[in-house]
Design a protein around this motif. Structure first.
Motif, PDB file in Angstrom:
ATOM      1  N   SER A  96       0.679  -1.144   0.104  1.00 37.81           N
ATOM      2  CA  SER A  96       0.064  -0.033  -0.024  1.00 37.81           C
ATOM      3  C   SER A  96       0.893   1.233   0.024  1.00 37.81           C
ATOM      4  O   SER A  96       0.524   2.281  -0.865  1.00 37.81           O
ATOM      5  N   TYR A  97       2.001   1.288   0.746  1.00 35.15           N
ATOM      6  CA  TYR A  97       2.893   2.613   0.692  1.00 35.15           C
ATOM      7  C   TYR A  97       3.572   2.342  -0.568  1.00 35.15           C
ATOM      8  O   TYR A  97       3.883   3.771  -0.790  1.00 35.15           O
ATOM      9  N   GLU A  98       3.856   1.457  -0.968  1.00 30.33           N
ATOM     10  CA  GLU A  98       4.760   1.549  -2.140  1.00 30.33           C
ATOM     11  C   GLU A  98       3.776   1.927  -3.482  1.00 30.33           C
ATOM     12  O   GLU A  98       4.051   2.774  -4.264  1.00 30.33           O
ATOM     13  N   LEU A  99       2.572   1.605  -3.531  1.00 34.26           N
ATOM     14  CA  LEU A  99       1.525   2.013  -4.286  1.00 34.26           C
ATOM     15  C   LEU A  99       1.322   3.593  -4.168  1.00 34.26           C
ATOM     16  O   LEU A  99       1.398   4.348  -5.280  1.00 34.26           O
ATOM     17  N   ALA A 100       1.193   4.219  -2.939  1.00 33.70           N
ATOM     18  CA  ALA A 100       1.127   5.539  -3.013  1.00 33.70           C
ATOM     19  C   ALA A 100       2.290   6.293  -3.176  1.00 33.70           C
ATOM     20  O   ALA A 100       2.270   7.399  -3.988  1.00 33.70           O
ATOM     21  N   LEU A 101       3.343   5.823  -2.962  1.00 34.86           N
ATOM     22  CA  LEU A 101       4.626   6.383  -3.264  1.00 34.86           C
ATOM     23  C   LEU A 101       4.739   6.507  -4.899  1.00 34.86           C
ATOM     24  O   LEU A 101       5.092   7.512  -5.239  1.00 34.86           O
ATOM     25  N   ALA A 102       4.604   5.445  -5.544  1.00 34.70           N
ATOM     26  CA  ALA A 102       4.676   5.307  -6.724  1.00 34.70           C
ATOM     27  C   ALA A 102       3.616   6.259  -7.628  1.00 34.70           C
ATOM     28  O   ALA A 102       4.065   6.911  -8.431  1.00 34.70           O
ATOM     29  N   LEU A 103       2.406   6.459  -7.129  1.00 33.37           N
ATOM     30  CA  LEU A 103       1.404   7.462  -7.843  1.00 33.37           C
ATOM     31  C   LEU A 103       1.875   8.730  -7.486  1.00 33.37           C
ATOM     32  O   LEU A 103       1.824   9.672  -8.299  1.00 33.37           O
ATOM     33  N   VAL A 104       2.435   8.966  -6.239  1.00 27.93           N
ATOM     34  CA  VAL A 104       2.948  10.649  -5.854  1.00 27.93           C
ATOM     35  C   VAL A 104       3.929  10.843  -6.870  1.00 27.93           C
ATOM     36  O   VAL A 104       4.214  11.965  -7.196  1.00 27.93           O
ATOM     37  N   GLY A 105       4.759   9.838  -7.014  1.00 24.81           N
ATOM     38  CA  GLY A 105       6.105  10.012  -7.743  1.00 24.81           C
ATOM     39  C   GLY A 105       5.704  10.104  -9.156  1.00 24.81           C
ATOM     40  O   GLY A 105       6.310  10.936  -9.824  1.00 24.81           O
ATOM     41  N   ALA A 106       4.859   9.507  -9.620  1.00 28.53           N
ATOM     42  CA  ALA A 106       4.108   9.745 -11.089  1.00 28.53           C
ATOM     43  C   ALA A 106       3.508  11.135 -11.331  1.00 28.53           C
ATOM     44  O   ALA A 106       4.260  11.757 -12.295  1.00 28.53           O
ATOM     45  N   ILE A 107       3.003  11.500 -10.423  1.00 29.96           N
ATOM     46  CA  ILE A 107       2.271  12.648 -10.754  1.00 29.96           C
ATOM     47  C   ILE A 107       3.420  13.903 -10.324  1.00 29.96           C
ATOM     48  O   ILE A 107       3.482  14.715 -11.412  1.00 29.96           O
ATOM     49  N   SER A 108       4.271  13.635  -9.591  1.00 25.64           N
ATOM     50  CA  SER A 108       5.519  14.618  -9.398  1.00 25.64           C
ATOM     51  C   SER A 108       6.094  14.682 -10.645  1.00 25.64           C
ATOM     52  O   SER A 108       6.472  15.847 -11.181  1.00 25.64           O
ATOM     53  N   ALA A 109       6.853  13.350 -11.114  1.00 28.05           N
ATOM     54  CA  ALA A 109       7.322  13.402 -12.388  1.00 28.05           C
ATOM     55  C   ALA A 109       6.683  14.067 -13.638  1.00 28.05           C
ATOM     56  O   ALA A 109       7.132  14.908 -14.355  1.00 28.05           O
ATOM     57  N   TRP A 110       5.308  13.958 -13.668  1.00 28.10           N
ATOM     58  CA  TRP A 110       4.415  14.434 -14.803  1.00 28.10           C
ATOM     59  C   TRP A 110       4.657  15.965 -14.636  1.00 28.10           C
ATOM     60  O   TRP A 110       4.774  16.585 -15.924  1.00 28.10           O
ATOM     61  N   TYR A 111       4.432  16.705 -13.686  1.00 29.19           N
ATOM     62  CA  TYR A 111       4.354  18.006 -13.427  1.00 29.19           C
ATOM     63  C   TYR A 111       5.653  18.592 -13.827  1.00 29.19           C
ATOM     64  O   TYR A 111       5.951  19.535 -14.726  1.00 29.19           O
ATOM     65  N   ILE A 112       6.918  17.735 -13.412  1.00 28.70           N
ATOM     66  CA  ILE A 112       8.306  18.326 -13.697  1.00 28.70           C
ATOM     67  C   ILE A 112       8.676  18.014 -15.236  1.00 28.70           C
ATOM     68  O   ILE A 112       8.886  19.117 -15.777  1.00 28.70           O
ATOM     69  N   LEU A 113       8.183  17.244 -15.932  1.00 26.78           N
ATOM     70  CA  LEU A 113       8.070  17.058 -17.301  1.00 26.78           C
ATOM     71  C   LEU A 113       7.420  18.170 -18.016  1.00 26.78           C
ATOM     72  O   LEU A 113       7.848  18.516 -19.100  1.00 26.78           O
ATOM     73  N   LYS A 114       6.271  18.589 -17.363  1.00 27.84           N
ATOM     74  CA  LYS A 114       5.368  19.296 -18.028  1.00 27.84           C
ATOM     75  C   LYS A 114       5.946  21.050 -17.733  1.00 27.84           C
ATOM     76  O   LYS A 114       5.560  21.858 -18.266  1.00 27.84           O
ATOM     77  N   GLY A 115       7.019  20.965 -17.055  1.00 31.50           N
ATOM     78  CA  GLY A 115       7.375  22.450 -16.529  1.00 31.50           C
ATOM     79  C   GLY A 115       6.550  23.226 -15.621  1.00 31.50           C
ATOM     80  O   GLY A 115       6.396  24.433 -15.569  1.00 31.50           O
ATOM     81  N   ARG A 116       5.603  22.351 -15.029  1.00 30.41           N
ATOM     82  CA  ARG A 116       4.616  22.956 -14.075  1.00 30.41           C
ATOM     83  C   ARG A 116       5.011  22.971 -12.722  1.00 30.41           C
ATOM     84  O   ARG A 116       5.145  21.841 -12.290  1.00 30.41           O
ATOM     85  N   HIS A 117       5.411  24.014 -11.765  1.00 31.34           N
ATOM     86  CA  HIS A 117       5.348  23.830 -10.397  1.00 31.34           C
ATOM     87  C   HIS A 117       6.606  23.105 -10.202  1.00 31.34           C
ATOM     88  O   HIS A 117       6.567  22.242  -9.233  1.00 31.34           O
ATOM     89  N   VAL A 118       7.730  23.146 -11.012  1.00 33.64           N
ATOM     90  CA  VAL A 118       8.824  22.193 -10.780  1.00 33.64           C
ATOM     91  C   VAL A 118       9.636  22.256  -9.472  1.00 33.64           C
ATOM     92  O   VAL A 118       9.792  21.177  -8.887  1.00 33.64           O
ATOM     93  N   ALA A 119       9.819  23.527  -8.814  1.00 37.19           N
ATOM     94  CA  ALA A 119      10.390  23.561  -7.640  1.00 37.19           C
ATOM     95  C   ALA A 119       9.488  22.778  -6.787  1.00 37.19           C
ATOM     96  O   ALA A 119      10.301  21.924  -5.657  1.00 37.19           O
ATOM     97  N   MET A 120       8.341  22.917  -6.615  1.00 38.68           N
ATOM     98  CA  MET A 120       7.626  22.233  -5.605  1.00 38.68           C
ATOM     99  C   MET A 120       7.493  20.699  -5.841  1.00 38.68           C
ATOM    100  O   MET A 120       7.671  19.851  -4.793  1.00 38.68           O
TER     101      MET A 120
END
Length: 490
Positions: A192-216
């Protein structure tokens, strides 16, 4: 065989459909609640607005997921009585207690604190709000513990005896602390923790790829990578430990998972080869073809070169589970676990080299991999659950009650109608949830909402609005380096 009659197969298919969709939601709730606690604790410790915005953003995802878990969970409990009436009556003395404990110590507990967590921003003390978030995380984990306890008892039933069609408890402690649950619950909790970490990591990586709120989102991605470096290998170790328990208490399940039909002979006529790929024959007493590695199965299951691993042919034909789903499901689950380990250490290397930035060419591939990796824990949980449940067949309670004895006596038409209803309901919930989650992710965190002042104490009361929320001008917010309101692409 009686287990292969159409009504029994339809009852199993009905329940498989329900649990396959329900299991999408509780693990994410458990893991995400823990991450919200960590994010809020970091905000309290650092007064860094980034952590507050991230916590509120992912809290919205948890709320949607939690609601879906409740809706599909109620449906699953209803299905027990409808599809497995005789089993529900027989197991009532044990199942009733376990589900009662789950309701009191987890569900009601969680329901109270999740209200404080969602609606308590600015209305209760800051430490009290963190305490509420902690209790949401704890209660959701307790809920999983009780549910896994009940399911593990079906795998390795102890502390009960079947008399006159009813399971009578001889030792509640032995029933609750059955051999399977000691590793199955930690394995599911860490998943369960691995799933949540993977999802949060995926969303964070997507924002960085899009150049949105990168620092956050670079901060949340770093946190995810740091946690996964420990969580992903731990999950692999727990899976191996659970496999040893299965080998000891459910040899037929292990044999099906490994496609192993003939028990090892000391004379060498049969060795414990590990089948990488295989296909069972129609009689389920051997394989049509296989690609094997000699002695590897013994090393995996007994940690010795020539340890004894019992084959399926040691058991009567009507007690052997089907091989195909446990065999390939187990391999997919292992591949998902190892894939998460690879992604975790790849990310850790980039963090160590200070290259976690979308403008670094090599990092782009990692960010894409991190987005795709969100599917790995979902797939691993799915196939792991299928392996667990199909491997137990033809028993609903291993070696004590057969599945055919536990299903309700319904006509084929009735079961088809129930299956159609369940399919429509679960698909509707699934579609609505993922549509809304995608919408929330596209919208991103709310950067304009004022930060709440907790406990109703405001050092500048003339600017306090309703509910204890201070209407602080954006220019006066303590902005982290780079500014939170810009795109953050620095």
């Amino acid at each position: 065989m009686l287990e292969n009659t159409l009504p029994v197969l339809l009852a199993r298919l009905d329940f498989a459909w329900i649990t396959t969709f329900h299991i999408l939601y509780p693990p994410l709730t458990i893991g995400l609640a823990g991450m919200l606690f960590v994010g809020e604790a970091l905000w309290m410790r650092t007064d860094d607005e980034y952590w507050y915005r991230l916590t509120r953003f992912f809290e919205r995802l948890l709320i949607v997921n939690f609601a879906a878990g409740v809706a599909t969970g109620v449906t699953m409990e209803m299905a027990f009585g409808i599809l497995y009436g005789p089993f529900s009556q027989a197991a009532g003395p044990f199942f009733g207690q376990v589900l009662g404990y789950e309701t009191i110590t987890a569900f009601m507990y969680e329901a109270g604190f999740i209200g404080l967590m969602i609606f308590g921003w600015g209305k209760i003390g800051r430490k009290m709000h963190l305490f509420a978030t902690f209790n949401v995380a704890l209660s959701s984990a307790l809920s999983a513990m009780w549910i896994l306890d009940a399911n593990s008892w079906m795998q390795t039933p102890t502390g009960v005896e079947l008399r006159n069609g009813v399971f009578h408890i001889t030792s509640l402690a032995k029933a609750l602390l059955n051999p399977d649950v000691l590793y199955a619950f930690p394995h599911m909790l860490v998943a369960s923790y691995e799933l949540a970490l993977a999802l949060v990591g995926a969303i964070s990586a997507w924002y960085i790829l899009k150049g949105r709120h990168v620092a956050m989102f670079r901060r949340s991605l770093r946190l995810v990578i740091l946690a996964l470096v420990f969580v992903a290998p731990l999950q692999v170790w727990l899976g191996d430990s659970l496999g040893l328990t299965v080998a000891r208490h459910q040899p037929t399940v292990l044999a099906a998972m490994e496609g192993h039909y003939d028990t090892y002979n000391p004379d060498g006529s049969v060795n414990t080869s590990w089948k990488l790929l295989a296909w069972p024959n129609a009689q389920n007493d051997g394989t049509v073809w296989s690609i094997s590695i000699p002695h590897m199965l013994s090393l995996l299951e007994t940690h010795t070169w020539s340890g004894k691993v019992i084959g399926l042919n040691e058991f009567p034909a009507d007690e052997r589970p089907p091989m195909l789903i446990p065999f390939y499901g187990f391999r997919v689950m292992v591949a998902c676990g190892l894939g998460m380990v690879l992604v975790a250490f790849w990310g850790a290397w980039l963090v160590y080299r200070r290259k976690l930035d979308a403008r670094a060419g090599g990092t782009v591939w990692f960010l894409r991999a991190a987005v795709a990796a969100a599917a790995l824990p979902y797939l691993g949980i799915w196939v792991g659950w299928w392996t667990r449940e199909v491997g137990r067949q033809p028993w609903v309670v291993f070696k004590i009650m057969r599945t055919a004895e536990g299903v309700s006596h319904m006509s084929v038409i009735e079961e088809v109608l129930w299956l159609g209803g369940y399919m429509a309901f679960e698909l509707t919930v699934w579609g609505a949830v993922w549509w809304y989650l995608a919408k929330l992710v596209r919208q991103g965190p709310d950067l304009d909402a004022p930060i709440p002042v907790f406990g109703g104490v405001d050092p500048e009361p003339e600017r306090a609005g309703a509910g204890g929320v201070r209407e602080t001008p954006k220019a006066e917010w303590p902005a982290p380096p780079g500014g939170i309101h810009a795109s953050g692409a620095r």
